[in-house]
Design an enzyme around this catalytic site. Structure first.
Site, short mmCIF file in Angstrom:
data_model
loop_
_atom_site.label_atom_id
_atom_site.label_comp_id
_atom_site.label_asym_id
_atom_site.label_seq_id
_atom_site.Cartn_x
_atom_site.Cartn_y
_atom_site.Cartn_z
N LYS A 84 0.83 -1.21 0.00
CA LYS A 84 0.00 0.00 0.00
C LYS A 84 0.87 1.26 0.00
O LYS A 84 0.58 2.22 -0.72
CB LYS A 84 -0.94 -0.01 1.21
CG LYS A 84 -2.06 -1.05 1.10
CD LYS A 84 -2.75 -1.31 2.43
CE LYS A 84 -3.73 -2.48 2.32
NZ LYS A 84 -4.27 -2.91 3.64
N GLN A 126 -4.44 -1.32 10.00
CA GLN A 126 -4.25 -2.60 9.32
C GLN A 126 -4.84 -3.74 10.16
O GLN A 126 -4.50 -3.91 11.32
CB GLN A 126 -2.75 -2.85 9.04
CG GLN A 126 -2.46 -4.15 8.32
CD GLN A 126 -3.06 -4.23 6.91
OE1 GLN A 126 -3.05 -3.26 6.16
NE2 GLN A 126 -3.61 -5.38 6.56
N ASP A 152 -10.56 3.53 4.52
CA ASP A 152 -10.75 2.08 4.37
C ASP A 152 -12.24 1.73 4.41
O ASP A 152 -12.63 0.61 4.08
CB ASP A 152 -10.00 1.36 5.50
CG ASP A 152 -9.51 -0.01 5.10
OD1 ASP A 152 -9.44 -0.28 3.88
OD2 ASP A 152 -9.20 -0.82 5.99
#
Ligand code: NAP
Length: 294
Positions: A64, A108, A131
């Site tokens: 990412k 994450q 996200d």
């Protein structure tokens, strides 16, 4: 998308849904938007919280960060040991929430227990939830209100759109009901006027549902779980899974590609299908955040 080559999957007539190519195109478009932001003195920035030593998580975070760099997004990765306190993680989130130079924040998954990942997600400023998986963003999806969409399902919708595969009126079956994937996928398909069935581990007679699917999304986390015999001829098959299997190199999807492709009318490969689209959507949401709130 114009000029998208239409290639067939090996040994079949099914259209290969090339997520890698579509994601590259999206990333090229993002570069232009990022350049415009740079001219306005705004450098889009994604901050990533990584907790513990899960090697797959470390790989995803590196991927990412590299992807951010490739389009001109600044990325910050803050790695905490699994022994970190909840208070330390929350203090970092508070700092990013308050920092106007940080436009997106990604926690994450998974944050190792006993740390409370759900509490971290609740603490995140929804305007920075690129996200798309905080309760606020998921609630907005239910209500049909604007918010950042969860990246993997958003990427799947973008892939279907890139190939102009119709969603409205189709029977979409989503196998899996996780908060990050199955549930938001079902809602996004519903918001696009599909008739949606959600299946899970306690679904009885799963095959009777999968065989009725015009669009089948596999989000199960079990290698090659969906086989050709479970599909309706002509189905559009989207494989969101990636699984590590001992003795095999690379990731293995949730769909048995070789048996599914001859039955499907379109199918995603693993790798090169949904995965690159997820990363592209993270970049897309971060650029959106910088444009809206930068
Ligand atoms: P998850 O949280 O483990 O959820 C799996 C879902 O599958 C659950 O809802 C579970 O049902 C259901 N399931 C399990 N066994 C089943 C069975 N026998 N029949 C029907 N349903 C069954 O996994 P996830 O996070 O959603 O991820 C799913 C897959 O997508 C994984 O391979 C993951 O690596 C991949 N993934 C890919 C991306 C990407 O960027 N491409 C992103 C995220 C995840 P219950 O709810 O009843 O337990």
């Amino acid at each position: 998308m114009e000029n998208l080559p239409r290639t067939c999957a090996p040994n079949s007539d099914a259209l290969l849904l090339d997520g890698k190519r579509v994601a590259m195109h999206i990333r090229e478009q993002l570069k232009t938007r990022v350049a415009t932001l740079h001219q306005r003195g705004i450098i889009p920035c994604l901050a990533v919280m990584l907790v513990g030593d899960d090697s797959a998580s470390h790989t995803y975070v590196r991927t990412k960060a590299k992807a951010c760099e490739s389009v001109g997004i600044r990325s910050i990765v803050r790695h905490f040991p699994a022994s970190a306190s909840q208070a330390a993680l929350e203090a970092q989130l508070d700092a990013w929430n308050a920092d106007p130079s940080v436009h997106g924040v990604l926690i994450q998954h998974p944050v190792p227990a006993p740390l409370d990942e759900a509490a971290l997600l609740r603490r995140l400023d929804p305007r920075k939830d690129v996200d798309g998986i905080t309760p606020h963003s998921l609630g907005a999806l239910v209500a049909g209100e604007p918010a950042f969409g969860a990246c993997t399902p958003l990427g799947i919708i973008a892939l279907l759109d890139a190939y102009q595969l119709p969603i409205e009126g189709k029977h979409a079956v989503v196998v899996g009901r996780s908060v990050i994937l199955g549930k938001p996928m079902a809602l996004m398909l519903l918001n696009r006027h599909a008739t949606v069935t959600i299946c899970h581990s306690r679904t009885r007679d799963l095959v009777s549902y999968t065989r009725a699917a015009d669009i089948l999304v596999a989000a199960v986390g079990k290698p090659e779980f969906i086989t050709g015999a479970m599909l309706k001829p002509g189905a559009v098959v989207i494989d969101a899974g990636y699984n590590r299997v001992e003795g095999r190199t690379g990731d293995v999807g949730d769909v048995a590609f070789e048996s599914a492709a001859p039955v499907a009318s379109a199918i995603t490969p693993v790798p090169g299908g949904v995965g690159p689209m997820t990363v592209a959507m993270l970049l897309h949401n971060t650029v959106d955040a910088a444009e809206r709130y930068g």
